[in-house]
Design an enzyme around this catalytic site. Structure first.
Site, PDB file in Angstrom:
ATOM      1  N   GLY A   1       1.750   0.649  -1.637  1.00 45.91           N
ATOM      2  CA  GLY A   1       2.725  -0.421  -1.804  1.00 45.91           C
ATOM      3  C   GLY A   1       2.328  -1.733  -1.170  1.00 45.91           C
ATOM      4  O   GLY A   1       2.837  -2.794  -1.545  1.00 45.91           O
ATOM      5  N   GLU A   2       1.391  -1.712  -0.226  1.00 41.96           N
ATOM      6  CA  GLU A   2       1.026  -2.922   0.500  1.00 41.96           C
ATOM      7  C   GLU A   2       0.093  -3.802  -0.328  1.00 41.96           C
ATOM      8  O   GLU A   2      -0.903  -3.325  -0.870  1.00 41.96           O
ATOM      9  CB  GLU A   2       0.356  -2.584   1.835  1.00 41.96           C
ATOM     10  CG  GLU A   2       1.269  -1.837   2.800  1.00 41.96           C
ATOM     11  CD  GLU A   2       1.208  -0.330   2.609  1.00 41.96           C
ATOM     12  OE1 GLU A   2       0.807   0.111   1.502  1.00 41.96           O
ATOM     13  OE2 GLU A   2       1.560   0.398   3.554  1.00 41.96           O
ATOM     14  N   ALA A   3       0.405  -5.095  -0.401  1.00 44.30           N
ATOM     15  CA  ALA A   3      -0.358  -6.036  -1.230  1.00 44.30           C
ATOM     16  C   ALA A   3      -1.814  -6.130  -0.789  1.00 44.30           C
ATOM     17  O   ALA A   3      -2.728  -6.206  -1.620  1.00 44.30           O
ATOM     18  CB  ALA A   3       0.295  -7.416  -1.189  1.00 44.30           C
TER      19      ALA A   3
END
Length: 412
Positions: free
Chosen positions: A154-156
């Site tokens: 989920g982390e960009a």
């Protein structure tokens, strides 16, 4: 050819449903193959007199299953376990190959490991992407293959690193189309955005093919990519969205691979004292039981912690599992499919013979573990013991996705 008529759309939905049915059937077949492999190991061991080599192979199979199971909880610990047991070389290349094959590994955990901004994860990510053969492949097909091996975190920043590696390798193997890896990087993100625009119901204004072409003007080192290449990418995503990898609910296929003991026994009910045939599996200090052997998920789970097992004198071939506490910590699936806490004062289980009963008693005794926390909480009469007990049940079940946990009072 790229647009479906109203008559064709229901057919597409039906094909996707059939695909899901086939996927589930394949999962059942794989589970059955695992069981057959276990039977072969046991029977071949008897035929050869249980040679040291056979026992060694059985031990390796169990270490492999347990290492992969640990990976699905903590990737670093899982890899360390596989390395320690001699089943995996501690090199980025071999770790990358393990993740690429992905056998019995959760795709979410693969993505979690590959996204870490530290070594050896960064080098493993490079080796992982190098395993793909992108030559003469269009970028949408390449992305489908790449994103099908793991689930994007989920982390960009993690997504950014992973897409950069993808773009670097894809551009290098298709340099006749793309002048720089930055081109592939931008286009890859653009395609992912397109997928969201076309298939997310919350997005009202869907991108058109012309808009998609225009938004990618000038990304090829100042020049334009061939319009047909972009239109083909648009039509491919429109007709078939990216499939987001999901972790198969059959976590228990891994948990029950090469168990300590398994087989049909007859169990007494909790509230209703009727006796029913159940399929039992003993593994990892837990006793699981199913309505039938082919079931995907257990009906009940009994963590073998601070328990006692003894032979019953009032019923032939029967043994009892009990605790010094009023109730045994356990879990079961209710009629609605939810995992609820059990309410058993004991478990009475009947085997088919005296020999089988003693074999089960011995195996269960060897699997019972002692938790010093238990004695401390008994001495202090601490109410937090209830919380500790229930958390142990959930962790033993390896059910991270279970919600709606309720307390069962019917005692079954």
């Amino acid at each position: 050819a790229h647009h479906l008529s109203d008559e064709q759309k229901p057919a597409l939905v039906e094909v996707r449903k059939k695909k899901e049915i086939v996927r589930r059937e394949l999962s059942v077949i794989n589970q059955e193959l695992n069981r057959i492999d276990q039977d072969l190991v046991q029977y071949e061991g008897k035929l050869t007199g249980s040679s040291g080599q056979d026992k060694n192979e059985t031990s390796k199979a169990k270490d492999d299953a347990q290492g992969r199971q640990k990976f699905n909880t903590d990737p670093k610990r899982g890899i360390e376990a596989l390395v320690a047991s001699g089943l995996l070389n501690d090199t980025p290349e071999d770790i990358a190959l393990l993740l690429y094959k992905g056998e019995r590994l959760h795709k979410t955990k693969i993505g979690e490991y590959l996204g870490e901004n530290k070594e050896p994860n960064l080098t493993v990510l490079k080796c992982f992407v190098e395993l793909f053969e992108f030559q003469k492949m269009d970028i949408v097909t390449a992305l489908r293959q790449f994103l099908g091996k793991f689930r994007l975190p989920g982390e960009a920043q993690k997504i950014d690193r992973m897409m950069e590696e993808f773009a670097t390798v894809f551009c290098r193997t298709n340099s006749d189309v793309y002048s720089k890896s930055d081109t592939c990087y931008v286009l890859a993100f653009s395609i992912i955005m397109l997928n969201t625009s076309l298939h997310n119901p919350s997005v009202k204004d869907k991108l058109t093919a012309d808009q998609f072409v225009k938004m990618n003007n000038g990304i090829n080192d100042g020049g334009d990519l061939p319009a047909q290449l972009l239109i083909d990418a648009y039509n491919s995503i429109k007709s078939q969205p990216f499939e987001i990898p999901e972790d198969d609910k059959m976590d228990f296929t891994i948990t029950f691979y090469n168990p300590d003991k398994r087989g049909y026994l007859t169990k007494e009910g909790g509230k209703h004292k009727s006796w029913k045939k159940r399929y039992f599996v003993l593994t990892d200090n837990c006793l699981y039981y199913f309505v039938k052997e082919s079931d995907m998920e257990p009906k009940g789970i009994v963590p073998l912690e601070n328990l006692k097992v003894t032979e019953c004198k009032d019923r032939k071939y029967t043994f009892e599992i009990r605790s010094d506490e009023k109730f045994i910590k356990s879990a079961k699936t209710d009629s609605g499919g939810r995992m609820v806490s059990g309410n058993h004062e004991n478990y009475r289980i009947q085997a088919n013979s005296a020999e089988e009963m003693h074999a089960w008693i011995d195996s269960i005794r060897k699997s019972i573990s002692k938790d010093p926390f238990y004695a401390q909480m008994q001495a202090r009469n601490c109410c937090f013991f209830i919380t500790k007990t229930f958390s142990l049940v959930l962790s033993s079940a390896i059910i991270c996705s279970v919600t709606n946990i309720t307390i069962n009072t019917d005692g079954r």
